[in-house]
Design an enzyme around this catalytic site. Structure first.
Site, mmCIF file in Angstrom:
data_model
loop_
_atom_site.group_PDB
_atom_site.id
_atom_site.type_symbol
_atom_site.label_atom_id
_atom_site.label_comp_id
_atom_site.label_asym_id
_atom_site.label_seq_id
_atom_site.Cartn_x
_atom_site.Cartn_y
_atom_site.Cartn_z
ATOM 1 N NE ARG A 145 -36.345 -28.783 -66.185
ATOM 2 C CZ ARG A 145 -35.413 -29.219 -67.028
ATOM 3 N NH1 ARG A 145 -35.645 -30.298 -67.767
ATOM 4 N NH2 ARG A 145 -34.246 -28.614 -67.126
ATOM 5 C CD GLN A 149 -26.566 -18.004 -69.347
ATOM 6 O OE1 GLN A 149 -26.708 -18.725 -68.354
ATOM 7 N NE2 GLN A 149 -26.852 -18.414 -70.558
ATOM 8 C CD GLU A 201 -31.159 -30.957 -75.555
ATOM 9 O OE1 GLU A 201 -31.665 -31.027 -74.414
ATOM 10 O OE2 GLU A 201 -30.065 -31.482 -75.835
ATOM 11 C CE LYS A 222 -25.298 -22.644 -22.936
ATOM 12 N NZ LYS A 222 -25.659 -21.283 -22.541
ATOM 13 C CB ALA A 254 -31.929 -37.820 -10.528
ATOM 14 C CB SER A 301 -31.496 -36.094 -6.004
ATOM 15 O OG SER A 301 -30.908 -37.335 -6.290
HETATM 16 C C1 UD1 Z 1 -28.975 -30.698 -70.771
HETATM 17 C C2 UD1 Z 1 -28.601 -30.992 -72.215
HETATM 18 C C3 UD1 Z 1 -29.080 -32.398 -72.560
HETATM 19 C C4 UD1 Z 1 -28.445 -33.396 -71.625
HETATM 20 C C5 UD1 Z 1 -28.734 -33.018 -70.169
HETATM 21 C C6 UD1 Z 1 -27.935 -33.881 -69.237
HETATM 22 C C7 UD1 Z 1 -28.618 -28.894 -73.483
HETATM 23 C C8 UD1 Z 1 -29.371 -28.050 -74.436
HETATM 24 N N1 UD1 Z 1 -29.214 -30.032 -73.094
HETATM 25 O O1 UD1 Z 1 -30.398 -30.699 -70.658
HETATM 26 O O2 UD1 Z 1 -28.718 -32.723 -73.902
HETATM 27 O O3 UD1 Z 1 -28.933 -34.702 -71.883
HETATM 28 O O4 UD1 Z 1 -28.362 -31.653 -69.913
HETATM 29 O O5 UD1 Z 1 -28.360 -33.686 -67.918
HETATM 30 O O6 UD1 Z 1 -27.514 -28.554 -73.102
HETATM 31 N N2 UD1 Z 1 -27.728 -23.521 -67.523
HETATM 32 C C9 UD1 Z 1 -27.129 -22.289 -67.534
HETATM 33 N N3 UD1 Z 1 -27.673 -21.304 -68.295
HETATM 34 C C10 UD1 Z 1 -28.761 -21.494 -69.066
HETATM 35 C C11 UD1 Z 1 -29.369 -22.774 -69.063
HETATM 36 C C12 UD1 Z 1 -28.825 -23.769 -68.281
HETATM 37 O O7 UD1 Z 1 -26.138 -22.062 -66.837
HETATM 38 O O8 UD1 Z 1 -29.187 -20.561 -69.729
HETATM 39 C C13 UD1 Z 1 -27.171 -24.579 -66.657
HETATM 40 C C14 UD1 Z 1 -28.173 -25.110 -65.665
HETATM 41 O O9 UD1 Z 1 -28.071 -24.373 -64.435
HETATM 42 C C15 UD1 Z 1 -27.761 -26.565 -65.500
HETATM 43 C C16 UD1 Z 1 -27.065 -26.905 -66.800
HETATM 44 O O10 UD1 Z 1 -26.801 -25.672 -67.453
HETATM 45 O O11 UD1 Z 1 -26.876 -26.736 -64.416
HETATM 46 C C17 UD1 Z 1 -27.955 -27.761 -67.686
HETATM 47 O O12 UD1 Z 1 -29.169 -27.088 -67.928
HETATM 48 P P1 UD1 Z 1 -30.573 -27.819 -67.833
HETATM 49 O O13 UD1 Z 1 -31.632 -26.843 -68.111
HETATM 50 O O14 UD1 Z 1 -30.660 -28.605 -66.601
HETATM 51 O O15 UD1 Z 1 -30.443 -28.785 -69.100
HETATM 52 P P2 UD1 Z 1 -31.174 -30.157 -69.361
HETATM 53 O O16 UD1 Z 1 -32.576 -29.894 -69.790
HETATM 54 O O17 UD1 Z 1 -30.985 -31.046 -68.208
HETATM 55 CA CA CA Z 2 -30.207 -30.777 -66.081
#
Ligand code: UD1
Ligand code: CA
Length: 471
Positions: free
Chosen positions: A17, A79, A161, A357, A386, A411
């Protein structure tokens, strides 16, 4: 005795996003990457270990984490591919010995998690010997968050969600803040039981709540009372808003500490900056990086100060100052550019349209107007007239200029480095000086010739084509 706790930061999401080529957690808010803010929060609780889950861009993230002040005590797991927050947590757990361990799981995109929230979460979880404790928040606009579904008796039932929620569920404004503490062994088992049949085709960490409930495990939903815990960054708009909030909090903290800030809406102070009492920060001021400002200083309006130490009672206005040491009772600006390696000793003054500098200006020395001072070592009580310039670059190399105590630079003196001007020596206006001017000596340039009657021909009404005006 309480169990030890390992912190897990989820930072592998692609941040789609944000529409960025860089990992989301490296985007800065108030001058510091999101992940650094998260680590700052985690550093306020006692953790056995910290694990960051990253994507394939692990190196960029670990470099940033190190340069933000976490050179050690952080581990990384990759991951690949990111398949949801549940999957990310599983990857972290795979790298841990889960027996007799709790894990505190936080998202890498929440830069405002309060210390007392983490303390409360750990305490409540351990006192109740719960399998899971999830932090929730009441928000005006729950869009984008997971919603907290509670049973009639108030116990949490599950988290839905937004994209999987029905209309009623979407109307709930108690949301999942995304911060949890789990019994690590129970979490590992529960994650095994989750699937990815949902709107995003991802393994949701949030699904374990339901699993625990079905297994009759103790699950606590703790409602936070610290505004900001739940604020995550999913879009550039949120990033901007979060930066504003952090800056506002930083300004409020300094107001509490006895610093005057004339207009917090145009004051940008990084979390890394330190400011002394009775200092005033005027509007449109940027204090960045490793900057410290002493007491009773006047900073701004319009100052950008980066990685610089400023002494007590210094006055800096309309200036850019980087990587320098600005001593006590000094004055900089208006309209000065202080570049890295500048040292202004006590009482020194750098005025309008002066650039420095790699230069030291000794106690009470002054360059009040229009000067360039580069690679210069300037003693005490020196006056730089100056228009004077150190010609420090010969086209191939930089050379040093040394000006000793109480010298007077007339100057428009060109100091062609390497050059040394002795104690209490002086240079005449417009002189071109090279080599060495001995102590107490005067170096004078070639004065202009006077040609009688050849003045302003336009005003005189004469017409002499042989001598050009200005020659
Ligand atoms: C998530 C929660 C939501 C909560 C919100 C709070 C889940 C499914 N949803 O949604 O319930 O209200 O946070 O802000 O958990 N990340 C990974 N690996 C992945 C996916 C995400 O490491 O495969 C990390 C992202 O980098 C991020 C965090 O997990 O820092 C949260 O992921 P994000 O996609 O932002 O979740 P939200 O849609 O905000
Ligand atoms: Ca988030």
């Amino acid at each position: 005795v309480s169990r030890s706790v390992t912190g897990i930061v989820l930072a592998a999401g692609q941040g789609k996003r944000l529409k960025s080529d860089f990992p989301k957690v490296l985007h800065p808010a108030a001058g510091r990457p999101l992940i650094a803010h998260v680590l700052d929060s985690l550093s306020q609780v006692e953790l056995r270990d910290r694990v960051i889950v990253t994507s394939t861009q692990q190196e960029a993230i670990s470099d940033a984490v190190v340069s933000c002040g976490y050179p050690e005590g952080v581990r990384y797991v990759v991951q690949d591919p990111p398949a949801g927050t549940g999957d990310a947590t599983r990857v972290a757990l795979d790298s841990l010995d889960v027996s007799d361990l709790d894990v505190l799981v936080v998202p890498g995109d929440h830069p405002l998690i309060a210390r007392r929230t983490l303390h409360a979460l750990i305490r409540i979880h351990q006192e109740n010997d719960a399998a899971a404790t999830v932090l929730t928040a009441h928000v005006k606009n729950p869009a984008g968050y997971g919603r907290v579904i509670r049973r009639p008796d108030g116990q949490v039932e599950r988290i839905v969600e937004e994209r999987d929620a029905d209309e009623y569920q979407r109307s709930i404004n108690e949301v999942n803040a995304g911060i949890y503490i789990f019994d690590a062994a129970k979490l590992a088992a529960a994650l095994e039981k989750t699937g990815r049949t949902n709107a995003q085709n991802e393994y949701y960490l949030t699904d374990v709540i339901e699993v625990f409930r079905a297994d009759d495990e103790e699950v606590i939903a703790h409602l936070t009372d610290s505004p900001g815990d739940e604020i995550g960054v999913n879009s550039r708009a949120q990033l901007s808003r979060v930066g504003e909030l952090i800056r506002q909090r930083t300004c409020e903290k300094w107001l509490d500490e006895g610093v005057s800030i004339v207009d917090i809406s145009t004051t940008y102070i990084d979390a890394t900056v330190d400011i002394g009492k009775d200092t005033t920060i005027h509007p449109f001021t940027f204090l960045e990086g490793n900057t410290t400002i002493g007491p009773r200083a006047q900073i701004g309006p319009q100052a950008r100060i980066v990685d610089t130490e400023i002494g007590e009672e210094a006055v800096v206005s309309f200036a850019v100052v980087k990587g320098s040491r600005i001593g006590p009772q000094t004055s900089v600006g208006p309209f000065a550019s202080i570049r890295p390696g500048t040292v202004l000793e006590r009482g020194a003054k750098v005025g309008t349209f002066v650039e420095t500098k790699q230069t030291t200006l000794g106690e009470d020395s002054k360059a009040n107007h229009l000067a360039y001072l580069g690679d210069a070592d300037i003693g005490r009580g020196v006056n730089i007239g100056a228009g004077s310039i150190t010609c420090n670059w010969d086209g191939r190399e930089k050379h040093k200029t040394v000006i000793e105590d109480e010298a007077y630079i007339g100057s428009d003196t060109m100091m062609v480095a390497p050059v040394k001007i002795g104690k209490r020596a002086a240079t005449g206006a417009g002189s071109v000086v090279r080599g060495e001017v001995p102590d107490e000596a005067l170096a004078v340039g070639v004065p202009a010739r006077v040609l009688e009657g050849k003045g302003n021909r336009m005003a005189q009404g004469t017409d002499d084509e042989d001598v050009q005006q200005g020659e």
